[in-house]
Design a protein around this motif. Structure first.
Motif, PDB file in Angstrom:
ATOM      1  N   VAL A   1      56.421 -83.032 -63.996  1.00 32.50           N
ATOM      2  CA  VAL A   1      55.716 -82.931 -62.718  1.00 32.50           C
ATOM      3  C   VAL A   1      55.687 -81.463 -62.323  1.00 32.50           C
ATOM      4  CG1 VAL A   1      55.669 -83.581 -60.291  1.00 32.50           C
ATOM      5  CG2 VAL A   1      56.438 -85.230 -62.000  1.00 32.50           C
ATOM      6  N   PHE A   2      54.485 -80.900 -62.256  1.00 33.13           N
ATOM      7  CA  PHE A   2      54.312 -79.498 -61.885  1.00 33.13           C
ATOM      8  C   PHE A   2      54.097 -79.422 -60.375  1.00 33.13           C
ATOM      9  CE2 PHE A   2      53.317 -79.727 -66.344  1.00 33.13           C
ATOM     10  CZ  PHE A   2      53.871 -78.567 -66.865  1.00 33.13           C
ATOM     11  N   ILE A   3      55.074 -78.815 -59.697  1.00 33.65           N
ATOM     12  CA  ILE A   3      55.103 -78.785 -58.233  1.00 33.65           C
ATOM     13  C   ILE A   3      54.390 -77.536 -57.725  1.00 33.65           C
ATOM     14  CG2 ILE A   3      56.588 -78.797 -56.196  1.00 33.65           C
ATOM     15  CD1 ILE A   3      56.817 -81.306 -57.888  1.00 33.65           C
ATOM     16  N   ASP A   4      53.558 -77.717 -56.706  1.00 32.08           N
ATOM     17  CA  ASP A   4      52.914 -76.582 -56.044  1.00 32.08           C
ATOM     18  C   ASP A   4      53.165 -76.694 -54.547  1.00 32.08           C
ATOM     19  OD1 ASP A   4      50.779 -74.271 -56.415  1.00 32.08           O
ATOM     20  OD2 ASP A   4      50.194 -75.401 -54.635  1.00 32.08           O
ATOM     21  N   LEU A   5      53.637 -75.605 -53.951  1.00 33.21           N
ATOM     22  CA  LEU A   5      53.912 -75.574 -52.520  1.00 33.21           C
ATOM     23  C   LEU A   5      52.772 -74.875 -51.785  1.00 33.21           C
ATOM     24  CD1 LEU A   5      57.710 -74.605 -52.558  1.00 33.21           C
ATOM     25  CD2 LEU A   5      56.669 -76.881 -52.576  1.00 33.21           C
ATOM     26  N   ALA A   6      52.411 -75.406 -50.635  1.00 32.78           N
ATOM     27  CA  ALA A   6      51.317 -74.845 -49.842  1.00 32.78           C
ATOM     28  C   ALA A   6      51.810 -73.632 -49.061  1.00 32.78           C
ATOM     29  CB  ALA A   6      50.763 -75.903 -48.886  1.00 32.78           C
ATOM     30  N   LYS A   7      51.194 -72.463 -49.309  1.00 35.22           N
ATOM     31  CA  LYS A   7      51.529 -71.225 -48.589  1.00 35.22           C
ATOM     32  C   LYS A   7      53.041 -71.003 -48.550  1.00 35.22           C
ATOM     33  CE  LYS A   7      47.281 -70.249 -47.280  1.00 35.22           C
ATOM     34  NZ  LYS A   7      46.585 -69.010 -47.669  1.00 35.22           N
TER      35      LYS A   7
ATOM     36  N   GLU B   1      61.309 -81.078 -46.435  1.00 36.09           N
ATOM     37  CA  GLU B   1      61.285 -81.310 -44.992  1.00 36.09           C
ATOM     38  C   GLU B   1      62.412 -80.555 -44.299  1.00 36.09           C
ATOM     39  OE1 GLU B   1      61.533 -85.107 -41.906  1.00 36.09           O
ATOM     40  OE2 GLU B   1      61.002 -85.415 -44.012  1.00 36.09           O
ATOM     41  N   ASP B   2      63.598 -80.545 -44.905  1.00 35.32           N
ATOM     42  CA  ASP B   2      64.732 -79.845 -44.302  1.00 35.32           C
ATOM     43  C   ASP B   2      64.546 -78.333 -44.309  1.00 35.32           C
ATOM     44  OD1 ASP B   2      66.032 -82.192 -43.757  1.00 35.32           O
ATOM     45  OD2 ASP B   2      67.237 -82.180 -45.590  1.00 35.32           O
ATOM     46  N   ASN B   3      63.763 -77.824 -45.256  1.00 40.16           N
ATOM     47  CA  ASN B   3      63.551 -76.379 -45.355  1.00 40.16           C
ATOM     48  C   ASN B   3      62.188 -75.944 -44.819  1.00 40.16           C
ATOM     49  OD1 ASN B   3      65.866 -74.965 -47.085  1.00 40.16           O
ATOM     50  ND2 ASN B   3      65.575 -77.049 -47.863  1.00 40.16           N
ATOM     51  N   ASN B   4      61.502 -76.889 -44.173  1.00 40.17           N
ATOM     52  CA  ASN B   4      60.232 -76.583 -43.503  1.00 40.17           C
ATOM     53  C   ASN B   4      59.173 -76.048 -44.466  1.00 40.17           C
ATOM     54  OD1 ASN B   4      58.663 -76.721 -41.275  1.00 40.17           O
ATOM     55  ND2 ASN B   4      59.644 -75.069 -40.150  1.00 40.17           N
ATOM     56  N   LEU B   5      59.129 -76.614 -45.667  1.00 43.82           N
ATOM     57  CA  LEU B   5      58.100 -76.282 -46.644  1.00 43.82           C
ATOM     58  C   LEU B   5      57.228 -77.510 -46.877  1.00 43.82           C
ATOM     59  CD1 LEU B   5      60.204 -74.243 -49.238  1.00 43.82           C
ATOM     60  CD2 LEU B   5      58.644 -73.338 -47.511  1.00 43.82           C
ATOM     61  N   VAL B   6      55.996 -77.282 -47.360  1.00 42.52           N
ATOM     62  CA  VAL B   6      55.020 -78.362 -47.488  1.00 42.52           C
ATOM     63  C   VAL B   6      54.524 -78.429 -48.927  1.00 42.52           C
ATOM     64  CG1 VAL B   6      52.809 -79.278 -46.685  1.00 42.52           C
ATOM     65  CG2 VAL B   6      54.310 -78.068 -45.089  1.00 42.52           C
ATOM     66  N   LEU B   7      54.486 -79.645 -49.466  1.00 36.31           N
ATOM     67  CA  LEU B   7      53.981 -79.868 -50.820  1.00 36.31           C
ATOM     68  C   LEU B   7      52.454 -79.870 -50.815  1.00 36.31           C
ATOM     69  CD1 LEU B   7      54.802 -80.693 -53.783  1.00 36.31           C
ATOM     70  CD2 LEU B   7      54.403 -83.057 -53.053  1.00 36.31           C
ATOM     71  N   ASN B   8      51.865 -79.140 -51.763  1.00 40.93           N
ATOM     72  CA  ASN B   8      50.412 -79.161 -51.947  1.00 40.93           C
ATOM     73  C   ASN B   8      50.086 -80.286 -52.927  1.00 40.93           C
ATOM     74  OD1 ASN B   8      47.709 -78.701 -52.412  1.00 40.93           O
ATOM     75  ND2 ASN B   8      47.922 -76.487 -52.604  1.00 40.93           N
ATOM     76  N   VAL B   9      49.766 -81.448 -52.379  1.00 37.87           N
ATOM     77  CA  VAL B   9      49.599 -82.648 -53.201  1.00 37.87           C
ATOM     78  C   VAL B   9      48.437 -82.496 -54.173  1.00 37.87           C
ATOM     79  CG1 VAL B   9      49.180 -85.138 -53.142  1.00 37.87           C
ATOM     80  CG2 VAL B   9      50.572 -84.057 -51.361  1.00 37.87           C
ATOM     81  N   SER B  10      47.358 -81.851 -53.751  1.00 37.96           N
ATOM     82  CA  SER B  10      46.165 -81.756 -54.600  1.00 37.96           C
ATOM     83  C   SER B  10      46.405 -80.924 -55.850  1.00 37.96           C
ATOM     84  CB  SER B  10      45.003 -81.163 -53.802  1.00 37.96           C
ATOM     85  OG  SER B  10      45.308 -79.843 -53.387  1.00 37.96           O
TER      86      SER B  10
END
Length: 843
Positions: A703-709, A825-834
């Motif tokens: 699973v290649f994870i990408d974080l939004a901004k 969620e605990d670190n206030n980061l957002v997953l870029n699902v697309s």
């Protein structure tokens, strides 16, 4: 002053010359048979004239005038007092007028703009209006240099190209033109394809609704909206000459036009359609196509041949419009294609050229490095030591430094021109001009010698361009031998991956100001909007932190003059200049003299835990990626900080990185922004794991994870608490807190700037410390995963797990992804699902 008789003789001689021109025009006779030994022998040609042109009005006029003149020619030459009769004078005057009309060759009942074939000296850029060109280029990659010269010469606002011969292996950056956006629809590397270059000062919107409905018709549709004018529908179209079913093609185009007609706007279709409209007996396929065009009130406005060879002339590159009254059209012969370029200039009085890009810089033409250093050594830098406040100390340094800098390298404003092609030397351009000259001669005369000379020069130009380009890159690689970074940079430039897209532009000062503010608000609000997703949750990030043996505390130590001098000498002289206006070149050249005063300021910031406010201001330039130029989401912000601030950051970075490395505090699975680590180490480790699993007969789910901004959404409070957890002392934490506090940014487009806005989250873009602080922030991410292995390069993370089948992996992946969601969620980061993908590797 001439007497009356002399004047009449002069009129007679002039009339005779025009009469001779008339005879040559209407009768194919040898001029040496008309004049012999200074006398006029009119019998023989006149008899032939009467026999051949008895019913021709022009011949009768010529005979009458010649008889009148022959009867009096001898007397006029020998007797100056002979007077011409009124009949003779009127006859000669009438003949003179007729000769002028016949020699003009383009007398029209309703004279005005028309389709013309232009010579090699013609420049379309001199014609006012919206300039649209079309050309069958037959392999764009091989003709990029020629296309670049064509655009620099004629400055088309819209350039449509057919038979581009492109595919997905050719990136946009390889075929980018400065000052233009491009839209393309590829076919194959040896067949078809269309592309449109659009000037940066035009708004456009690509119409994509036909791509699936009519996949076999090679065309691009878009709506182009000139400034302060109604938009129009534009289509670049190509039909291969061997297309099988013309009826299907025409019907498909009719369906497209039916949809476009509902928009109630002008429609323009241009391209190589391979219907020869100059053919005397037009085939049924051509008639079918022209009848379809008439149904939609489309008129073809190119009248000249567009493809001329030694054996044929055809008009197959066409330009249809529903408003022919708005256009002046014609063809431009080009030496690098067997097709001529067609053009149509649309009347548009309000269209202004894009404003020149003007930048503030320094003039180094008369810069003398030794004299500059000598003057720096005379400056009383010890005055800085008398200031207790870091802001005052920085202002004093800046004032003293700029006095010397402005003397040796004064500030100037310069206009930035387009990118030059270094291998287009003067010799190559001369050969191109010679080739085009013989091409024009061949088109006019159809002389075998001219065609042969043109083909020879065409091959010479192709070979010369190839050799000059090869020589240029060979010299570049020789200069960077042993320098892996420089070699890679040259390699990207050669492959076309190093060029950046054009930045945002604006047409007026007010529009530029508004655009700057729009971009700045968008860039700042992006991070705020993402952070608001988790803002209301109760975070407990500390539960993910690793168990460590408490190391000794980290304290920012005093910076020495030697360290500052080395950091200044290591600066790259061409780095961008920040808001302070101090270029890296001057800092590098004056490193010996500047090391002492800067060390005083750097140590003052550490003592007071305060960083000058100017060092925390970022100048942001929006660079266009793709898509509409009106949408800020299609731009990438590029931040530039003052060079002096980055010198300090590099020295602090060295201390902080050494502390984390010496105490093994960073995760071993992290390869980003660390000494002795790179993308190569991350990829090699991951590939070895996959190959090892394949040897065991296992498949690897990834699973290649990408974080939004990711860099922009770092929470400052969480980061400071993590730094404290890893051993940063309270005094140094105050310095890092001030480093994040009070940061601002503004967007600059050309010479226009937005209002400053505060940055409340994220690590500073364009900084030296930012990447290191980010990997500290996500250092505990692997601890949230229970089953999968982890590999990271900065924020790019891959979770992978091996098993006999994919079904066996699903349960464990779902568990780990749930834990990852909690960590984010605990670190206030957002997953870029697309952009997060699941891939199965192995067999």
């Amino acid at each position: 002053m001439l007497s009356k008789s002399q004047y009449e003789v002069l009129v007679g001689i002039s009339a005779a010359l025009y009469l001779f021109h008339l005879l040559c025009f209407i009768l194919p006779v040898n001029r040496h048979k008309i004049f012999r030994h200074g006398s006029l022998l009119g019998e023989e040609p006149l008899e032939g004239l009467n026999e051949r042109w008895k019913s021709d009005f022009k011949a009768k006029i010529a005979q009458t005038a010649l008889n009148e003149f022959a009867a009096r020619a001898v007397d006029m030459a020998g007797n100056h007092k002979v007077k011409l009769s009124k009949h003779t004078t009127s006859t000669l005057a009438y003949c003179l007028c007729l000769s002028l009309l016949l020699s003009s060759g383009n007398v029209e009942r309703n004279p005005g703009p028309k389709s013309t074939s232009q010579s090699g000296n013609f420049k379309l850029s001199t014609v006012k209006g919206l300039r649209i060109c079309n050309l069958n280029v037959r392999s764009l990659v091989n003709k990029m240099d020629e296309i670049r010269v064509f655009c620099e010469t004629h400055l088309p606002h819209v350039l449509s190209l057919n038979e581009t011969w492109l595919d997905s292996s050719i990136s946009d950056s390889e075929i980018q033109l400065p000052g233009y956006s491009l839209v393309r629809r590829d076919k194959t590397r040896r067949n078809g394809g269309v592309l449109i270059y659009i000037s940066s000062n035009l708004n456009y919107k690509v119409i994509q609704e036909f791509e699936n409905d009519q996949p076999d018709i090679q065309c691009l549709w878009m709506e182009i909206t000139p400034p302060k004018s109604k938009g129009f529908i534009f289509c670049s179209c190509y039909r291969p000459p061997n297309a099988d079913n013309v009826a299907t093609y025409v019907e498909g185009l009719r369906n497209m036009l039916t949809v476009m007609a509902d928009r109630e706007k002008e429609i323009v279709i241009t391209g190589d359609l391979n219907f020869d409209l100059k053919q005397s007996n037009k085939p049924a396929s051509t008639k079918r196509f022209m009848n379809m065009a008439k149904e939609f009130s489309l008129r073809q406005i190119i009248d000249n041949f567009t493809r001329i060879t030694e054996n044929s002339k055809t008009l197959i590159d066409l330009f249809f419009t529903s408003r022919p009254d708005l256009y002046v059209s014609g063809v431009i012969p080009v030496g690098f294609s067997d097709h001529s370029a067609t053009y149509a200039v649309r009347k548009l009085h309000r269209l202004k050229p894009p404003p020149p890009r003007i930048i503030d810089t320094r003039n180094f033409k008369r810069f003398n490095r030794d004299a500059f250093i000598e003057d720096l050594n005379k400056v009383p830098w010890s005055l800085i030591n008398s200031f207790a406040d870091v802001e005052d100390a920085w202002d004093s340094f800046k004032h003293l430094f700029c006095e010397v800098a402005d003397t040796h390298a004064p500030r100037i404003r310069v206009r930035v021109r387009g990118n030059k092609v270094p291998w287009l030397t003067r010799e190559v351009k001369h050969l191109i001009n010679e080739r085009d000259r013989f091409h024009n001669l061949a088109l006019r005369s159809n002389n075998e010698l001219h065609w042969s000379s043109y083909k020879r020069l065409r091959n010479v130009v192709t070979l010369k361009l190839r050799k000059e380009k090869e020589r240029y890159y060979n010299e570049l690689f020789q200069e960077t031998r042993g320098d892996s970074r420089g070699t890679w940079k040259n390699l990207k430039r050669l492959l076309g991956n190093g060029s950046k897209s054009s930045s945002a532009t604006a047409r007026t000062a007010n529009e530029a100001k508004d655009k700057c503010n729009t971009f700045n608000s968008f860039f700042v609000s992006c991070a705020e909007d993402l952070r608001s997703i988790h803002r209301s949750t109760a975070r407990s990030f500390s539960k993910w932190l690793p168990q460590i043996v408490r190391p000794e505390k980290f304290n920012l130590r005093k910076i020495t003059v030697t360290e500052v001098r080395k950091a200044l000498k290591d600066l790259k002289p061409k780095k961008a200049t920040g808001v302070d206006g101090i270029p890296s070149r001057l800092l590098k050249d004056g490193s010996d003299a500047l090391a002492y005063p800067l060390s005083l300021i750097f140590n003052l910031t550490i003592q007071q835990n305060v960083i000058p406010a100017e060092w925390k201001k970022a100048k942001v330039t929006p660079l266009h990626k793709s898509g509409s130029k009106d949408d800020p989401r299609n731009y990438r912000p590029i931040s530039v900080l003052p060079v002096v601030s980055k010198v300090l950051e590099r020295l602090i970075h060295k201390q902080l990185a050494s502390f984390f490395d010496d105490h093994n505090l960073l995760c071993k699975l992290q390869s980003g922004f660390r000494r002795m680590h790179s993308t190569e180490t991350a990829v090699t480790y991951f590939a070895d794991e996959i190959l090892l699993n394949m040897d065991k007969g296992l498949v690897t789910g990834s699973v290649f994870i990408d974080l939004a901004k990711a860099f922009d959404t770092v929470d400052h409070d969480i980061l400071l608490r993590k730094l404290e957890y890893y051993g940063i002392c309270e005094e140094s934490l105050l310095w890092f807190k001030d480093y994040f506090t009070g940061r601002k940014q503004f967007v600059q487009i050309d010479s226009h700037s937005s209002e400053e806005l505060a940055i409340t989250s994220g690590v500073p873009q364009g900084s030296i410390l930012g990447p290191l602080l980010f990997i500290v922030y996500i250092n505990d991410l692997p601890r949230c995963v229970k089953h999968c292995s982890v590999n990271m390069y900065a924020d790019d993370t891959v979770l992978y797990l091996a098993g006999p089948t994919v079904d066996n992996l699903t349960f464990y992946f779902n568990q780990d992804l749930q834990c990852l969601s909690e960590w984010l969620e605990d670190n206030n980061l957002v997953l870029n699902v697309s952009k997060t993908n699941f891939v199965v590797l192995g067999c």
